[in-house]
Design an enzyme around this catalytic site. Structure first.
Site, PDB file in Angstrom:
ATOM      1  N   ASP A 182      40.317  36.355  38.567  1.00 52.99           N
ATOM      2  CA  ASP A 182      39.716  37.510  37.887  1.00 52.99           C
ATOM      3  C   ASP A 182      38.533  37.041  37.048  1.00 52.99           C
ATOM      4  O   ASP A 182      38.582  35.946  36.451  1.00 52.99           O
ATOM      5  CB  ASP A 182      40.722  38.177  36.934  1.00 52.99           C
ATOM      6  CG  ASP A 182      41.516  39.283  37.617  1.00 52.99           C
ATOM      7  OD1 ASP A 182      41.321  39.494  38.827  1.00 52.99           O
ATOM      8  OD2 ASP A 182      42.329  39.916  36.936  1.00 52.99           O
ATOM      9  N   ASP A 226      36.657  43.093  40.446  1.00 51.61           N
ATOM     10  CA  ASP A 226      36.367  41.702  40.100  1.00 51.61           C
ATOM     11  C   ASP A 226      37.547  40.800  40.456  1.00 51.61           C
ATOM     12  O   ASP A 226      37.688  39.718  39.888  1.00 51.61           O
ATOM     13  CB  ASP A 226      36.039  41.584  38.611  1.00 51.61           C
ATOM     14  CG  ASP A 226      37.225  41.962  37.724  1.00 51.61           C
ATOM     15  OD1 ASP A 226      37.909  42.958  38.038  1.00 51.61           O
ATOM     16  OD2 ASP A 226      37.483  41.263  36.727  1.00 51.61           O
TER      17      ASP A 226
END
Length: 308
Positions: A182, A226
């Protein structure tokens, strides 16, 4: 005295039947939009249909009778000949993808079935290959499983490949690793810098992943927003962790400004690892949950770190 009113054609002889069959066979060879060929056990072409005219360097006068290594670049000839040898030595049909260049210098992918030809004593004397161009189909498939922004594969492809890679790692007695990634505080980055700049960050993450995981068999994915994932085999958990650390360090070293990500002040990553031993019986969901828990620990350990 013959009946001159009988207009029926004379009965077909066996020779007539053979001639008709031969015409059909040659019409098929001349018009089929596929590559059909035979090779002897030394790799010499003994028959090739007209569709071979589409290939780069094809010469009708010399193609039949030439060796595969005389006709194709070495790396292509090696793959063609390897598959012929497998079909001959194992005495079975094999299905493989093969690549050849067309006259327009474009590389095309063919799905080929190769099978042995046997003489009257049951001995293999040649191989036959029948090849269909699947280039467009593969391109369409690639588009459906590729993330347009980063060029990485998507979550759908991860789901397709996971079971296959787990079986491969088990067969090779290697450790399969699922790595989840992430971007730290990515929402804040988009809020401050805008989505176009956020897209550049995602591309940078993808580039860092490619730099670290460039071995054959390494797979990288953008699975949403993301969120990224990697799937690869290694010899140990430490080796996998080192590759994850390489991705983290690569992106951190780019020093992409991100004031909303203290204390670093630049874009960083959190990474979580899960490992699948060769003898493990865990499901994909169970493995994903383990990697997700490791990613959660990385975030709560201050971000910009690798957890397992």
């Amino acid at each position: 005295m013959p009946d001159r009113t009988d207009t029926r054609p004379p009965p077909r002889t066996e020779l007539d039947e053979l001639r008709a069959s031969d015409r059909i066979f040659h019409a098929l060879l001349d018009n089929a939009p596929i590559l059909i060929s035979t090779k002897d056990l030394q790799g010499n072409i003994t028959m090739a249909n007209r569709h071979f005219e589409i290939l780069d360097g094809y010469n009708a006068a010399t193609f039949v009778g030439s060796n595969v290594f005389e006709l194709f670049p070495r790396e292509i000839a090696e793959q063609l000949w390897r598959n012929d040898r497998i079909a001959a030595l194992e005495r079975r049909a094999i299905h493989e993808e093969e690549s050849v260049y067309h006259r327009d210098k474009t590389l095309h992918t063919y799905m080929t079935v190769k099978f042995p030809l046997l003489d009257d004593e049951g001995q293999v004397y040649a191989t036959c290959a029948v090849s269909t161009d699947i280039t467009d189909a593969k391109a369409a498939q690639a588009d459906s499983v590729t993330d347009e922004l980063t060029g990485l594969k998507n979550r759908r492809y991860l789901n397709i490949r996971f079971s296959e890679e787990q079986k491969r790692a088990r067969r090779d007695q290697r450790l399969l690793t699922l790595l989840l990634i992430d971007v730290d505080r990515f929402k804040e980055y988009n809020d401050s810098h805008g989505h176009p700049q956020g897209d550049q960050v995602l591309k940078a993450v993808a580039d860092a992943m490619r730099q670290a995981l460039s071995r054959p068999g390494d797979l990288s994915f953008r699975i949403g927003g993301d969120e990224f994932a990697c799937l690869f085999a290694s010899n140990s958990a430490d080796e996998s962790a080192a590759l994850a650390e390489q991705i983290r360090a690569d992106l951190a070293a780019r020093l992409i400004p991100h004031q909303g990500n203290p204390p670093c002040g630049h874009v960083t990553l959190s990474l979580g690892l899960a490992f699948v031993a060769p003898d493990a019986t865990l499901s994909q969901q169970e493995i994903y949950e383990q990697a997700d828990q490791a990613l959660y620990r990385a975030k709560h350990q201050g971000r910009n770190t690798v957890s397992r």
